[in-house]
Design an enzyme around this catalytic site. Structure first.
Site, PDB file in Angstrom:
ATOM      1  N   LYS A 155     -68.989 -68.515  35.765  1.00 31.77           N
ATOM      2  CA  LYS A 155     -70.262 -68.589  35.038  1.00 31.77           C
ATOM      3  C   LYS A 155     -70.534 -70.013  34.552  1.00 31.77           C
ATOM      4  O   LYS A 155     -71.664 -70.522  34.656  1.00 31.77           O
ATOM      5  CB  LYS A 155     -70.261 -67.618  33.857  1.00 31.77           C
ATOM      6  CG  LYS A 155     -71.499 -67.704  32.970  1.00 31.77           C
ATOM      7  CD  LYS A 155     -72.778 -67.469  33.767  1.00 31.77           C
ATOM      8  CE  LYS A 155     -74.027 -67.806  32.964  1.00 31.77           C
ATOM      9  NZ  LYS A 155     -74.198 -66.988  31.776  1.00 31.77           N
TER      10      LYS A 155
ATOM     11  N   CYS B 106     -77.973 -72.080  27.903  1.00 33.78           N
ATOM     12  CA  CYS B 106     -77.056 -72.003  29.049  1.00 33.78           C
ATOM     13  C   CYS B 106     -76.807 -73.385  29.640  1.00 33.78           C
ATOM     14  O   CYS B 106     -75.749 -73.964  29.455  1.00 33.78           O
ATOM     15  CB  CYS B 106     -77.614 -71.059  30.107  1.00 33.78           C
ATOM     16  SG  CYS B 106     -77.654 -69.325  29.606  1.00 33.78           S
TER      17      CYS B 106
END
Length: 407
Positions: free
Chosen positions: A202, A256
Site C-alpha cells: 500500500k 495518502c
C-alpha cells in the site's frame, strides 16, 4: 458474523455502510460524539457520489453508530495514521489506542483487521507487543490482519466495489475467511498474502504516484525557466505508447500521497533518495505558485495582495476533503511571507474554515483582480465565463476559451 468498525471518517464510514448494505451486522464506533450523533440523526457528514443512497441502504439494514466498542469477533480499524514531522516516521498512537480498546472487549479468537495505511513493520513493532504484554496468544486469542483501503474521495463507492483488495494475514486460513467477508461487496480480485507484504504494497502504491507527480511538477519548473509549454510537451511525449506522464499541479494533498511516502523516508533514510526528492519537489509547488502570483502582480503593477483570490480549498476536484490541501500549504507560505489578506473560495466548503473565505462566488470575484485556480472543480469549468476581465492563473489547466497564466 458482526463487525465493529473503528473510525468513521472518509474510509471507515463508507466501509461500514457497504458492509451493512450487503447484509453484515455492523456497528460503527468513533470517539467523536458530535459525529456519532449526526450519524444517528441520519445526517451524512461529507459529500460523496452515491454515499447518501448507500447510507440509506445501511440504515434500512440496521447499522448502528456508537462511541463505545462492542464485544464481537471481527474488528476493522480505520483510524488516522499521521507521520511525525521531525522524524517522518509513522505516528502509531491512534492505531495503538484503538487496538487496546478492542482488546478490552473482544471475544476470544477475534480478528483485528487494520485498514489504515501503515508503515512496513508497524504491526510487528507496535501491535504484537501490546497483545503479548496482556498475556494473549496471537493466532489463538486474537488474529491480526492488514487489509489496506484502496479508495479515493470522489469515487469511493464505486472503488469499494471494483478495486482489488489485499489481505495480509499470519494464518492463510484466517486470511481466506476474511477474504470471504470482503467478497460480500468487493467484485474485484482479493489477494491473500503476509502482513508485511500488505503493509509495504500500500505504501509503495502511493509512493509510486507521488514520484510520477513529482516528475511532472519538475518538468513544469524546467519549462517555465526556459519559456516552454509543459502541457504541449507532455501531450506530445504521451503519444509514445510507453510514456504516460501525469499533469502538473499546485502541490499534492490528501491523506495518502502526501503522507505515506514519508513512512519509507522515515524508516529507510539512507535508501530513499528518489522518494525524498519527489516529496520535496511536490511540497515545493505551493511556493512555485506563490512565485507565479508575484510575477503576475509585478507584470500588472498590482501591489495589494488582497486583490488575489485562491479558488479551491479541497485537495482535489469535486470533493470537500481539505486534508493537506495545496491551498492550505500556500496560505501557510503566505503567512510566512507576511502576505495577509488573500481571498479564498471553494463551492463545496459551506462553512468558513480559513480567514478571508467567501461563501458566495460572485462576491469573491467582485473583490479580487487575480484568480488562482487551485482546484479543478466542475463548478469552475461551468462558470469559466465569469472569469472574463480577471487575471487568471490556472494551475490545473482546466480553463479553456480564454487566455490564462499557467504554472
Amino acid at each position: 458474523m458482526s463487525i465493529n468498525i473503528i473510525g468513521l471518517g472518509y474510509i471507515g464510514l463508507p466501509t461500514a455502510l457497504i458492509f451493512a448494505k450487503n447484509g453484515i451486522k455492523v456497528t460503527g464506533t468513533d470517539y467523536n460524539k458530535k459525529l456519532v450523533e449526526q450519524l444517528n440523526n441520519t445526517q451524512v457528514p461529507f459529500k460523496e457520489e452515491g454515499l447518501e443512497e448507500l447510507f440509506q441502504d445501511a440504515i434500512n439494514n440496521g447499522i448502528k453508530f456508537s462511541t463505545d466498542y462492542i464485544k464481537t469477533d471481527t474488528y476493522i480499524l480505520a483510524v488516522p495514521t499521521p507521520y511525525v514531522e521531525e522524524s517522518k516516521k509513522l505516528d502509531p498512537k491512534y492505531v495503538i489506542s484503538a487496538t487496546n480498546s478492542v482488546l478490552d472487549v473482544c471475544e476470544k479468537g477475534a480478528a483485528i483487521i487494520i485498514e489504515s495505511t501503515i508503515a512496513p513493520g508497524t504491526i510487528d513493532r507496535y501491535i504484537r507487543p501490546i497483545i503479548e504484554d496482556r498475556g494473549l496468544v496471537i493466532g489463538e486469542d486474537v488474529h491480526l490482519l492488514h487489509a489496506p483501503e484502496r479508495i479515493i474521495p470522489g469515487n469511493m463507492v464505486y472503488e469499494l466495489e471494483n478495486n482489488s483488495r489485499t489481505i495480509g494475514a499470519d494464518n492463510p486460513e484466517i486470511g481466506e475467511k476474511i477474504k470471504k467477508l470482503y467478497a460480500n461487496f468487493c467484485m474485484a480480485e482479493i489477494l491473500v498474502t503476509d502482513i508485511r507484504s500488505a503493509e509495504m504494497s500500500k505504501v509503495v502504491e502511493n509512493t509510486f504516484r507521488d514520484i510520477n507527480i513529482a516528475f511532472a511538477n519538475e518538468l513544469t519548473k524546467i519549462c517555465r525557466s526556459d519559456g516552454m509549454d509543459v502541457y504541449e510537451i507532455i501531450r506530445i511525449a504521451n503519444m509514445h505508447p510507453r510514456v504516460n506522464i501525469l499533469q502538473p499541479g499546485p502541490g499534492v494533498g490528501g491523506h495518502c500521497i502526501s503522507v505515506d511516502p514519508w513512512f519509507l523516508v522515515g524508516d529507510y533514510p539512507d535508501l530513499t533518495n528518489m522518494i525524498l526528492t519527489a516529496r520535496k519537489t511536490n511540497d515545493s509547488m505551493p511556493g512555485h505558485v506563490l512565485k507565479r502570483i508575484r510575477d503576475i502582480m509585478r507584470e500588472h503593477n498590482i501591489m495589494d495582495i488582497t486583490k488575489v483570490g485562491l479558488y479551491g480549498l479541497a485537495y482535489k476536484e469535486d470533493v470537500d476533503d481539505t486534508r493537506e490541501s495545496p491551498t492550505y500549504q500556500l496560505l501557510h507560505r503566505m503567512d510566512e511571507h507576511l502576505a495577509f489578506g488573500v481571498k479564498v473560495f471553494d463551492p463545496l466548503i459551506k462553512e468558513a474554515i480559513v480567514e478571508e473565505q467567501y461563501l458566495e462566488f460572485e462576491e469573491f470575484l467582485d473583490d479580487v483582480e487575480i484568480v488562482v485556480v487551485m482546484v479543478g472543480h466542475s463548478h469552475i469549468k461551468d462558470n469559466a465565463a465569469k472569469l472574463k476581465g480577471k487575471l487568471v492563473l490556472d494551475t490545473k489547466n482546466v480553463i479553456s476559451d480564454m487566455d490564462t497564466y499557467k504554472l
